[in-house]
Design an enzyme around this catalytic site. Structure first.
Site, PDB file in Angstrom:
ATOM      1  N   LEU A 167       0.770  -1.223   0.058  1.00 33.55           N
ATOM      2  CA  LEU A 167       0.016   0.130   0.022  1.00 33.55           C
ATOM      3  C   LEU A 167       0.866   1.061  -0.144  1.00 33.55           C
ATOM      4  O   LEU A 167       1.774   1.372   0.873  1.00 33.55           O
ATOM      5  CB  LEU A 167      -0.921   0.079   1.064  1.00 33.55           C
ATOM      6  CG  LEU A 167      -2.218  -0.712   1.229  1.00 33.55           C
ATOM      7  CD1 LEU A 167      -3.084  -0.427   2.323  1.00 33.55           C
ATOM      8  CD2 LEU A 167      -3.109  -0.320   0.006  1.00 33.55           C
ATOM      9  N   ASP A 168       0.777   2.264  -0.720  1.00 36.88           N
ATOM     10  CA  ASP A 168       1.629   3.501  -1.043  1.00 36.88           C
ATOM     11  C   ASP A 168       1.343   4.058   0.282  1.00 36.88           C
ATOM     12  O   ASP A 168       0.293   4.046   1.061  1.00 36.88           O
ATOM     13  CB  ASP A 168       1.145   3.967  -2.201  1.00 36.88           C
ATOM     14  CG  ASP A 168       1.714   3.565  -3.628  1.00 36.88           C
ATOM     15  OD1 ASP A 168       2.575   2.456  -3.364  1.00 36.88           O
ATOM     16  OD2 ASP A 168       1.125   4.005  -4.568  1.00 36.88           O
ATOM     17  N   LYS A 169       2.436   4.872   0.609  1.00 39.65           N
ATOM     18  CA  LYS A 169       2.563   5.734   1.906  1.00 39.65           C
ATOM     19  C   LYS A 169       1.478   6.559   1.987  1.00 39.65           C
ATOM     20  O   LYS A 169       0.626   6.746   2.988  1.00 39.65           O
ATOM     21  CB  LYS A 169       3.763   6.614   1.663  1.00 39.65           C
ATOM     22  CG  LYS A 169       3.730   7.726   2.883  1.00 39.65           C
ATOM     23  CD  LYS A 169       5.066   8.410   3.006  1.00 39.65           C
ATOM     24  CE  LYS A 169       5.186   9.521   1.484  1.00 39.65           C
ATOM     25  NZ  LYS A 169       6.397  10.307   1.572  1.00 39.65           N
ATOM     26  N   ILE A 170       0.817   7.467   0.805  1.00 37.63           N
ATOM     27  CA  ILE A 170      -0.254   8.332   0.915  1.00 37.63           C
ATOM     28  C   ILE A 170      -1.651   7.614   0.557  1.00 37.63           C
ATOM     29  O   ILE A 170      -2.692   8.281   0.957  1.00 37.63           O
ATOM     30  CB  ILE A 170      -0.209   9.379  -0.024  1.00 37.63           C
ATOM     31  CG1 ILE A 170       0.028   8.752  -1.507  1.00 37.63           C
ATOM     32  CG2 ILE A 170       1.048  10.155  -0.019  1.00 37.63           C
ATOM     33  CD1 ILE A 170       0.059   9.733  -2.669  1.00 37.63           C
ATOM     34  N   THR A 171      -1.762   6.189   0.530  1.00 34.03           N
ATOM     35  CA  THR A 171      -2.959   5.411   0.564  1.00 34.03           C
ATOM     36  C   THR A 171      -3.385   4.928   1.788  1.00 34.03           C
ATOM     37  O   THR A 171      -2.557   4.573   2.549  1.00 34.03           O
ATOM     38  CB  THR A 171      -2.761   4.329  -0.705  1.00 34.03           C
ATOM     39  OG1 THR A 171      -2.445   4.831  -1.941  1.00 34.03           O
ATOM     40  CG2 THR A 171      -4.229   3.692  -0.990  1.00 34.03           C
TER      41      THR A 171
END
Length: 404
Positions: A167-171
């Site tokens: 999961l991406d940092k900003i997600t």
């Protein structure tokens, strides 16, 4: 092996920060280093710094060779060749970027029922831990991030767990972590074999196709993908552009990708739609890129939303050329020119300050803008098709009916 001194954490302006700390790492020397001087190895392996820098660091003890359990003195390192079984010890002054503060330090420190390290627990048993990941924090150590990551924070609270997917940092959203390698392997196998149904939520620009057919009520989200006439399918290939790497390595091969979309609710005053997203394949940034190509980018996506993008050249290329290899007008020279534009705009967005760390002379980075640490993309539901498990988070605030 890594040894870290006690770190100091504090919060400031909505950010969780870690004060710079010293980290000592040791590992056996590589075979290709044998018979060489340490200074020559450092210069050839780590080309970002000049030879004079590494000479100075050897004298200061930043780089040491341990032979038979005894460190060699700096003066001897200048003339002693590396031997088999030597250990290279490196001490670095770590500067971790801040992350978005997801709760108070008091809440983070005290684990209450249904919470760990300030993260909401969706499910937990002896094999897995499922949390509702907040936006703005990486899942695991990567790049400059180490202490400010979910897996390292969980370790401080007695849970050593492996993330089962990226999961991406900003997600934000569902994050399944396995407490043992067997559980991790089983879940990852289900994902690879497409036995896992994944549904994300996104808030996008404009009125999404078929959104005029939906009813704006709190139950609308529970009927996603039931009416096939409301489904939009995007099947364009996905590739990645990494300006940190040189051309052509930084431009990956296009890979087939499929995402299905289903409108949930439309906010007329903002002309924005909340859509459910079902990725059939799992390419990097697949949902974000597919939405951008459909003309309905995620509202606050600073990469793929044309209204606010910081990387217009990259966005134009990705939307204009879904499969760049098939474009006759994109020869190697033209691709090289375009890639340099990607590099230039990335450098222009680097948030550096004019100050340097007095201890290691690293350039200080400006704090990130809080809005850049949040993306209105949320991992909402994960379901194993054979019924082994089914997890779901609450709707994020930006997707709720009363948050229009």
């Amino acid at each position: 092996m890594s040894t870290i001194k006690v770190i100091e954490v504090y919060t400031q302006n909505g950010l969780r920060k870690v004060r710079p700390y010293y980290n000592r790492r040791s590992a056996f020397v590589k075979g290709r280093w044998l018979g060489k001087l340490l200074i020559d190895v450092l210069v050839s392996e780590f080309k970002l710094r000049p030879r004079a820098y590494y000479l100075d660091q050897i004298r200061k003890g930043t780089y040491r060779l341990i032979r038979d359990g005894v460190p060699l003195v700096p003066d001897h390192l200048m003339t002693t060749i590396i031997k088999n079984h030597d250990v290279l010890e490196t001490t670095t002054h770590k500067h971790e970027p801040p992350v978005k503060q997801w709760c108070s330090q008091e809440v983070e420190a005290e684990d209450l029922p249904g919470r760990i390290a300030g993260f909401n627990i969706v499910f937990e048993d002896e094999s897995i831990l499922v949390i509702d990941k907040p936006s703005g924090i990486p899942v695991h150590p990567t790049g400059q991030f180490y202490q400010n990551t979910i897996t390292e924070l969980l370790k401080l609270h007695g849970v050593d767990a492996l993330p089962c997917y990226r999961l991406d940092k900003i997600t934000s959203g569902l994050l399944i972590l396995a407490k043992n390698s067997q559980s991790a392997g089983e879940i990852q196998k289900s994902i690879r074999s497409r036995d896992m149904i994944k549904i994300y939520l996104a808030r996008v620009k404009g009125r999404f196709p078929h959104s005029e057919l939906i009813l704006d009520n709190e139950n609308a989200a529970e009927t996603t993908f039931e009416d096939t006439s409301k489904v939009t399918v995007e099947m364009t290939p996905i590739y990645s552009i990494d300006p940190k790497r040189q051309f052509p390595v930084g431009l990956s091969t296009s890979k087939d990708a499929i995402t299905k979309f289903y409108p949930i609710r439309y906010f007329s005053h903002a002309d924005e739609t909340v859509v459910a997203c079902k990725p059939i394949t799992g390419r990097t940034h697949q949902i974000r890129i597919h939405l951008a190509r459909l003309g309905h980018p995620i509202v606050n996506d600073s990469v793929y939303c044309s209204h606010i993008t910081k990387y217009p050249e990259r966005l134009k290329f990705i939307t204009q050329f879904p499969r760049w290899e098939n474009q006759q007008d994109l020869d190697a020279e033209e691709l090289k020119v375009r890639f340099q534009k990607f590099v230039d705009e990335t450098k222009n967005n680097c948030r550096t300050m004019e100050t340097f760390c007095p201890e290691c002379h690293t350039v200080d980075l400006k704090d990130p803008v809080l809005s850049d640490l949040e993306l209105w993309l949320h991992a909402w539901k994960y379901e194993e098709i054979n019924g082994k498990f089914k997890f779901k988070t609450d709707l994020p605030k930006w997707a709720q009916l009363d948050n229009s």
